[in-house]
Scaffold this motif. Sequence first.
Motif, PDB file in Angstrom:
ATOM      1  N   UNK A 168       0.826  -1.210   0.000  1.00  0.00           N
ATOM      2  CA  UNK A 168       0.000   0.000   0.000  1.00  0.00           C
ATOM      3  C   UNK A 168       0.857   1.254   0.000  1.00  0.00           C
ATOM      4  N   UNK A 169       1.904   1.297   0.835  1.00  0.00           N
ATOM      5  CA  UNK A 169       2.772   2.467   0.907  1.00  0.00           C
ATOM      6  C   UNK A 169       3.506   2.686  -0.416  1.00  0.00           C
ATOM      7  N   UNK A 170       3.939   1.603  -1.058  1.00  0.00           N
ATOM      8  CA  UNK A 170       4.618   1.734  -2.352  1.00  0.00           C
ATOM      9  C   UNK A 170       3.684   2.302  -3.415  1.00  0.00           C
ATOM     10  N   UNK A 171       2.436   1.837  -3.404  1.00  0.00           N
ATOM     11  CA  UNK A 171       1.478   2.343  -4.395  1.00  0.00           C
ATOM     12  C   UNK A 171       1.217   3.832  -4.200  1.00  0.00           C
ATOM     13  N   UNK A 172       1.052   4.251  -2.941  1.00  0.00           N
ATOM     14  CA  UNK A 172       0.792   5.660  -2.658  1.00  0.00           C
ATOM     15  C   UNK A 172       1.989   6.520  -3.046  1.00  0.00           C
ATOM     16  N   UNK A 173       3.199   6.075  -2.669  1.00  0.00           N
ATOM     17  CA  UNK A 173       4.399   6.859  -2.978  1.00  0.00           C
ATOM     18  C   UNK A 173       4.636   6.940  -4.484  1.00  0.00           C
ATOM     19  N   UNK A 174       4.381   5.842  -5.211  1.00  0.00           N
ATOM     20  CA  UNK A 174       4.540   5.863  -6.664  1.00  0.00           C
ATOM     21  C   UNK A 174       3.572   6.853  -7.310  1.00  0.00           C
ATOM     22  N   UNK A 175       2.342   6.890  -6.839  1.00  0.00           N
ATOM     23  CA  UNK A 175       1.365   7.835  -7.367  1.00  0.00           C
ATOM     24  C   UNK A 175       1.766   9.274  -7.121  1.00  0.00           C
ATOM     25  N   UNK A 176       2.282   9.553  -5.923  1.00  0.00           N
ATOM     26  CA  UNK A 176       2.705  10.922  -5.607  1.00  0.00           C
ATOM     27  C   UNK A 176       3.892  11.334  -6.470  1.00  0.00           C
ATOM     28  N   UNK A 177       4.898  10.458  -6.583  1.00  0.00           N
ATOM     29  CA  UNK A 177       6.079  10.781  -7.405  1.00  0.00           C
ATOM     30  C   UNK A 177       5.683  10.987  -8.854  1.00  0.00           C
ATOM     31  N   UNK A 178       4.793  10.129  -9.379  1.00  0.00           N
ATOM     32  CA  UNK A 178       4.352  10.275 -10.767  1.00  0.00           C
ATOM     33  C   UNK A 178       3.638  11.605 -10.983  1.00  0.00           C
ATOM     34  N   UNK A 179       2.780  11.986 -10.035  1.00  0.00           N
ATOM     35  CA  UNK A 179       2.076  13.266 -10.166  1.00  0.00           C
ATOM     36  C   UNK A 179       3.053  14.432 -10.166  1.00  0.00           C
ATOM     37  N   UNK A 180       4.064  14.408  -9.307  1.00  0.00           N
ATOM     38  CA  UNK A 180       5.059  15.491  -9.260  1.00  0.00           C
ATOM     39  C   UNK A 180       5.857  15.548 -10.553  1.00  0.00           C
ATOM     40  N   UNK A 181       6.234  14.384 -11.091  1.00  0.00           N
ATOM     41  CA  UNK A 181       7.002  14.343 -12.342  1.00  0.00           C
ATOM     42  C   UNK A 181       6.179  14.928 -13.491  1.00  0.00           C
ATOM     43  N   UNK A 182       4.901  14.545 -13.587  1.00  0.00           N
ATOM     44  CA  UNK A 182       4.059  15.047 -14.666  1.00  0.00           C
ATOM     45  C   UNK A 182       3.887  16.559 -14.575  1.00  0.00           C
ATOM     46  N   UNK A 183       3.595  17.065 -13.380  1.00  0.00           N
ATOM     47  CA  UNK A 183       3.387  18.508 -13.208  1.00  0.00           C
ATOM     48  C   UNK A 183       4.677  19.274 -13.513  1.00  0.00           C
ATOM     49  N   UNK A 184       5.798  18.760 -13.042  1.00  0.00           N
ATOM     50  CA  UNK A 184       7.074  19.434 -13.306  1.00  0.00           C
ATOM     51  C   UNK A 184       7.418  19.417 -14.791  1.00  0.00           C
ATOM     52  N   UNK A 185       7.101  18.322 -15.474  1.00  0.00           N
ATOM     53  CA  UNK A 185       7.346  18.231 -16.917  1.00  0.00           C
ATOM     54  C   UNK A 185       6.504  19.258 -17.674  1.00  0.00           C
ATOM     55  N   UNK A 186       5.250  19.391 -17.293  1.00  0.00           N
ATOM     56  CA  UNK A 186       4.396  20.398 -17.926  1.00  0.00           C
ATOM     57  C   UNK A 186       4.946  21.802 -17.706  1.00  0.00           C
ATOM     58  N   UNK A 187       5.475  22.050 -16.511  1.00  0.00           N
ATOM     59  CA  UNK A 187       6.069  23.364 -16.224  1.00  0.00           C
ATOM     60  C   UNK A 187       7.297  23.607 -17.103  1.00  0.00           C
ATOM     61  N   UNK A 188       8.019  22.533 -17.420  1.00  0.00           N
ATOM     62  CA  UNK A 188       9.199  22.664 -18.285  1.00  0.00           C
ATOM     63  C   UNK A 188       8.821  23.123 -19.688  1.00  0.00           C
ATOM     64  N   UNK A 189       7.660  22.703 -20.159  1.00  0.00           N
ATOM     65  CA  UNK A 189       7.188  23.118 -21.479  1.00  0.00           C
ATOM     66  C   UNK A 189       6.643  24.559 -21.481  1.00  0.00           C
ATOM     67  N   UNK A 190       6.682  25.205 -20.321  1.00  0.00           N
ATOM     68  CA  UNK A 190       6.197  26.569 -20.243  1.00  0.00           C
ATOM     69  C   UNK A 190       4.718  26.688 -19.951  1.00  0.00           C
ATOM     70  N   UNK A 191       4.087  25.579 -19.576  1.00  0.00           N
ATOM     71  CA  UNK A 191       2.658  25.594 -19.266  1.00  0.00           C
ATOM     72  C   UNK A 191       2.469  26.055 -17.823  1.00  0.00           C
TER      73      UNK A 191
END
Length: 306
Positions: free
Chosen positions: A90-113
Amino acid sequence: MPDLDINWNLPEGKAYDWFVAVPGRILLIIVIGLVLRWFINRAVDRLVHRAGRGNVPGFIADSRAGEFLDGLKPANHARRQQRTETMGSLLKSISTGIVLAVVVVTTLSTFGIDIAPIIASAGIVGVALGFGAQNLVKDFLSGIFMILEDQYGVGDTVDLGEATGTVEAVSLRITRLRDVNGTVWYVRNGEILRVGNQSQNWARTVLDVTVSYDADLDQVQRILQEVATTTYENEQFHDVIIEAPEVWGVERFDKDGVVVRVVLKTAPAQQWLVARAMRQRIKAEFDRAGITMPTTFPVTTIQERS
């Protein structure tokens, strides 16, 4: 046709950003996310490993004394391992979801969004889903606390109110159990108000034996003690009955006779096996001793009219 002179060359700064800087940043973000996820999973694995070893002090956990103490209760150890592995997943699933969300948001910010509206929209959507799926959220939260508190697990015999049986599967949303008739019940975790676990850590066989009022109660209790002790010392029940049995004496007076209680502490989910064996042996010993057990039969009265 006139020749079209199209300039496909981007400005030098723009070309560098699109083909070098931006991909480099995205690659760096992904690598950092993967490394962070690896460190978190490693920490969770170490936490699960330490929690699964129980409360043996760390300075003796790896010694022979620690192994001996850890092996005193193998059933508890297995259950603890199962619980910690479930929590680790359960902890691994939650942590993976949080890390994935941060990576996606940061990637979008890199594109200038601009990510501020995205974060605000995510909050609004989260609130809307929370109101629209209250039962689902309730089920998930109940499932998380159920696993944390180790209320029951797969293989336990539980009473959940409307359904009673053996647990076959446990998830964050539902619990699946099968009753004695073979019926499979699916119970939402959010609807479980109380849990009666009949097979956690240890169980107890409680036998109330009814004898007639003219029976010698001292003899009855002596026979019950002998039968219970013989069963306890039997090799077949060596790992089933975990403590010496006790005869508690006269429990109550019924209209059919005197009720005498005998109890035996057993391994989890083994109380019914012991009860069946005890009833058969008690009946045989009472027959040899001439002690009668009252039985109520339906009586039909026929009246003749003159």
